[in-house]
Design an enzyme around this catalytic site. Structure first.
Site, PDB file in Angstrom:
ATOM      1  N   ARG A 142      23.710  57.619  38.428  1.00  0.00           N
ATOM      2  CA  ARG A 142      25.132  58.548  38.407  1.00  0.00           C
ATOM      3  C   ARG A 142      25.405  59.336  39.396  1.00  0.00           C
ATOM      4  O   ARG A 142      24.377  60.353  40.128  1.00  0.00           O
ATOM      5  CB  ARG A 142      25.106  59.994  37.347  1.00  0.00           C
ATOM      6  N   ALA A 156      28.382  55.642  25.767  1.00  0.00           N
ATOM      7  CA  ALA A 156      27.107  55.722  25.107  1.00  0.00           C
ATOM      8  C   ALA A 156      27.079  53.890  24.267  1.00  0.00           C
ATOM      9  O   ALA A 156      25.679  53.939  23.078  1.00  0.00           O
ATOM     10  CB  ALA A 156      26.834  56.469  24.022  1.00  0.00           C
ATOM     11  N   LYS A 177      21.940  44.429  31.323  1.00  0.00           N
ATOM     12  CA  LYS A 177      23.281  45.036  29.967  1.00  0.00           C
ATOM     13  C   LYS A 177      24.416  45.097  30.800  1.00  0.00           C
ATOM     14  O   LYS A 177      24.678  45.501  32.269  1.00  0.00           O
ATOM     15  CB  LYS A 177      23.267  45.746  29.260  1.00  0.00           C
ATOM     16  N   ASP A 181      23.547  53.712  25.371  1.00  0.00           N
ATOM     17  CA  ASP A 181      22.818  54.443  24.669  1.00  0.00           C
ATOM     18  C   ASP A 181      21.939  54.009  24.149  1.00  0.00           C
ATOM     19  O   ASP A 181      20.729  53.719  23.271  1.00  0.00           O
ATOM     20  CB  ASP A 181      22.823  55.538  24.934  1.00  0.00           C
TER      21      ASP A 181
END
Ligand SMILES: Nc1ncnc2c1ncn2[C@@H]1O[C@H](COP(=O)(O)OP(=O)(O)O)[C@@H](O)[C@H]1O
Ligand SMILES: [Mg+2]
Length: 313
Positions: free
Chosen positions: A169, A256, A226, A259
């Site tokens: 981030r 998410a 990913k 996540d």
């Protein structure tokens, strides 16, 4: 299944202003989202959150959300006078979402005090999996980053897993510092569950195969890269690179995705699923999550963890 799942990081209070002037609240944050999905997938697995909160009303609301999801908050230190991070999701007239954060002073940044480290050290033998993310590292100072990686090393040398999600981030730290600490963390991790997007920002990788090679070269035994609707690549010293496609869906809100993927993948691997089986389930769970609004979707909408009758891990 013996042992506990520990997730370290910052859980914030999510505020959603409503048209009638009221505000709905929830708890969210990458490491917390993964903890919630993990607990829902494997109810028998103790899931503990590792952080710090204040002793104010907002911190109590966050703890109440944790309790409602059966997340053990006994490793969340209470900082007297402290306050948690908050963020608001505002939706403009055109349906465009905007996030506003109040997290620079959050109590989570002060986790891993000497007393907290003593408490964690005493319980560490129970930790089977420790999850750390780029956000966890971003909010800590260098001494706390070092202390967290020392805990991770202890978990790994006792045969536990250390899972790292790179989640970079830019608002929290600069890319050069993040790249340095992420690689240090990767060197003590058993599982790198990285987003290609974040890897590209930190290292300028041109394509997934090259990015995978770079992460493998850090010595991580199990690597998952990913890349959104493209699915993921699996690699690491335990296997040959394999691509698992995403489930094709109409995404509503990708919050998410990564996540929930992490929880699905690790839950399956803990149950001795193969890498491919784990990634396929992780993609299915993440695809369900992106079809719903918000970080935490209703529990009843989640696909159940498949029974592994003929796994050959
Ligand atoms: N639009 C989408 N359609 C289907 N699956 C998706 C989509 N976006 C993400 N996913 C699933 O979620 C996983 C993680 O998404 P990704 O965007 O790479 O992570 P992050 O949310 O951390 O940036 C992907 O590997 C994929 O399985
Ligand atoms: Mg992510």
């Amino acid at each position: 299944m013996n042992g506990e799942f520990w997730s370290a990081g910052e859980c914030m209070l999510e505020l959603r202003p409503q048209p009638d002037g009221t505000i709905l609240h929830a708890a969210a944050g990458d490491s917390y989202n993964t903890a919630v999905y993990m607990k829902r997938l494997v109810p028998a697995l103790p899931v503990r959150y590792l952080s710090a909160l204040g002793d104010d009303a907002m911190s109590i609301l966050i703890r109440n959300h944790m309790h409602a999801e059966h997340i053990d908050d006994s490793l969340v230190e209470t900082r007297p006078g402290g306050t948690p991070g908050l963020y608001a999701i505002e939706t403009d007239a055109g349906g465009e979402r905007r996030f506003a954060y109040w997290r620079a002073q959050s109590a989570a940044r002060s986790m891993l005090s000497a007393a907290h480290l003593a408490q964690l050290g005493a319980a560490l033998a129970q930790c089977r999996v420790l999850l750390v993310t780029g956000i966890t590292l971003a909010i800590l100072d260098d001494d706390r980053r070092t202390a967290l990686l020392a805990l991770a090393e202890t978990v790994r040398s006792a045969g536990g897993w250390v899972a790292l999600d790179n989640n970079y981030r830019a608002a929290l730290w600069d890319a050069a510092t993040a790249a340095k600490w992420m690689d240090r963390a990767a060197r003590v991790s058993t599982h790198a569950l990285f987003s290609l997007d974040d890897e590209v920002v930190l290292h300028g990788a041109a394509d997934p195969a090259r990015a995978l090679q770079r992460i493998e070269s850090l010595g991580v035994p199990e690597v998952v890269l990913k890349f959104g609707a493209g699915g993921c690549l699996l690699g690491g010293s335990c296997g040959r690179a394999a691509h698992v496609p995403a489930v094709q869906v109409q995404a509503l809100d990708t919050t998410a995705a990564g996540d929930s993927f992490n929880a699905g993948y690790l839950a399956q691997r803990l149950a001795d699923a193969t890498y491919i089986q784990a990634a396929e389930f992780a993609c299915a769970l993440a695809a369900t999550v992106v079809m719903h609004h918000g970080a935490i979707i209703p529990a009843h909408a989640m696909p159940p963890l498949p029974a592994l009758l003929d796994s050959e891990s």
